[in-house]
Scaffold this motif. Structure first.
Motif, PDB file in Angstrom:
ATOM      1  N   GLY A   1       0.826  -1.185   0.000  1.00 36.16           N
ATOM      2  CA  GLY A   1       0.000   0.000   0.000  1.00 36.16           C
ATOM      3  C   GLY A   1       0.864   1.240   0.000  1.00 36.16           C
ATOM      4  O   GLY A   1       2.017   1.195   0.436  1.00 36.16           O
TER       5      GLY A   1
ATOM      6  N   PRO B   1       1.174   2.756  -8.740  1.00 39.81           N
ATOM      7  CA  PRO B   1       0.037   3.136  -9.590  1.00 39.81           C
ATOM      8  C   PRO B   1      -1.114   2.154  -9.361  1.00 39.81           C
ATOM      9  O   PRO B   1      -0.919   1.033  -8.884  1.00 39.81           O
ATOM     10  CB  PRO B   1       0.594   3.034 -11.010  1.00 39.81           C
ATOM     11  N   GLU B   2      -2.290   2.579  -9.721  1.00 36.28           N
ATOM     12  CA  GLU B   2      -3.506   1.797  -9.482  1.00 36.28           C
ATOM     13  C   GLU B   2      -3.400   0.368 -10.036  1.00 36.28           C
ATOM     14  O   GLU B   2      -3.788  -0.598  -9.376  1.00 36.28           O
ATOM     15  CB  GLU B   2      -4.708   2.512 -10.084  1.00 36.28           C
ATOM     16  N   GLY B   3      -2.878   0.207 -11.248  1.00 36.87           N
ATOM     17  CA  GLY B   3      -2.778  -1.122 -11.855  1.00 36.87           C
ATOM     18  C   GLY B   3      -1.929  -2.079 -11.038  1.00 36.87           C
ATOM     19  O   GLY B   3      -2.277  -3.254 -10.873  1.00 36.87           O
TER      20      GLY B   3
ATOM     21  N   ARG C   1      -1.277  -1.749  -7.769  1.00 41.24           N
ATOM     22  CA  ARG C   1      -2.032  -1.989  -6.520  1.00 41.24           C
ATOM     23  C   ARG C   1      -3.117  -3.034  -6.739  1.00 41.24           C
ATOM     24  O   ARG C   1      -3.321  -3.911  -5.906  1.00 41.24           O
ATOM     25  CB  ARG C   1      -2.659  -0.688  -6.013  1.00 41.24           C
ATOM     26  N   ASP C   2      -3.796  -2.952  -7.877  1.00 40.52           N
ATOM     27  CA  ASP C   2      -4.869  -3.901  -8.184  1.00 40.52           C
ATOM     28  C   ASP C   2      -4.350  -5.327  -8.370  1.00 40.52           C
ATOM     29  O   ASP C   2      -5.062  -6.282  -8.103  1.00 40.52           O
ATOM     30  CB  ASP C   2      -5.631  -3.465  -9.435  1.00 40.52           C
ATOM     31  N   ARG C   3      -3.128  -5.467  -8.874  1.00 43.51           N
ATOM     32  CA  ARG C   3      -2.542  -6.814  -9.024  1.00 43.51           C
ATOM     33  C   ARG C   3      -1.996  -7.339  -7.694  1.00 43.51           C
ATOM     34  O   ARG C   3      -2.009  -8.546  -7.456  1.00 43.51           O
ATOM     35  CB  ARG C   3      -1.449  -6.791 -10.096  1.00 43.51           C
TER      36      ARG C   3
END
Length: 159
Positions: A85, A133-135, A137-139
């Motif tokens: 995070g 970046p969001e991508g 974090r999403d993985r």
């Protein structure tokens, strides 16, 4: 993806020390390669690094050497993401000696070494940590697991 693939390596003759087993520096090398594999699997691969200028930098690690590893041993490293995070990632590696290059660790297989790491997501040009970046974090998010009982230890003080 809900878990990372097992990283595999073979203990090379030049990695064996004067005691006849894997030298401590090469446990670190294998764990480093497992970190690279984790980065590739979670989208922080060479293309990501080239495009974003960002990478993971290890800022703290703790290695436990639990059993000797002989020359030619087929190694498997299981990586667990314990948290990710902001700008930080916390993860572990567990190293096993496998029966063959393509085998998986048995259910009750002995862990030969562990590594616990804290890494920062760094903008290499700016020279400072930057949020994932969001991508990414999403993985990383669905990979987060409960910490093994040995995680979070420190070296005991000798008096």
């Amino acid at each position: 993806m809900t878990s990372l693939p097992l990283f595999r390596e073979t203990a090379r003759p030049e990695w064996i020390d004067y005691n006849g087993h894997l030298s401590e520096a090469f446990y670190v090398l294998v764990f480093g390669h497992a970190t690279d594999a984790m980065m590739d699997a979670t989208g922080m691969d060479a293309m990501y690094r080239a495009d974003s200028g960002c990478s993971l930098y290890t800022v703290e690690s703790h290695i436990r050497y639990l059993r000797d590893v002989p020359e030619g041993a087929h190694l498997g490293v299981r990586t667990r993401i314990l948290g990710a995070g902001g700008k930080k990632a916390h993860f572990t590696h567990e190293m096993y000696v496998l029966d063959s290059a393509q085998a998986a660790p048995e259910e009750d297989a002995a862990v030969v070494a562990t590594s616990e790491l804290l890494a920062l997501h760094v903008d290499q040009e700016a020279g400072r940590a930057t949020p994932f970046p969001e991508g990414v974090r999403d993985r990383l998010a669905p990979l987060v697991e409960t910490a093994p009982v040995w995680a979070g230890r420190s070296i005991a003080r000798v008096v």
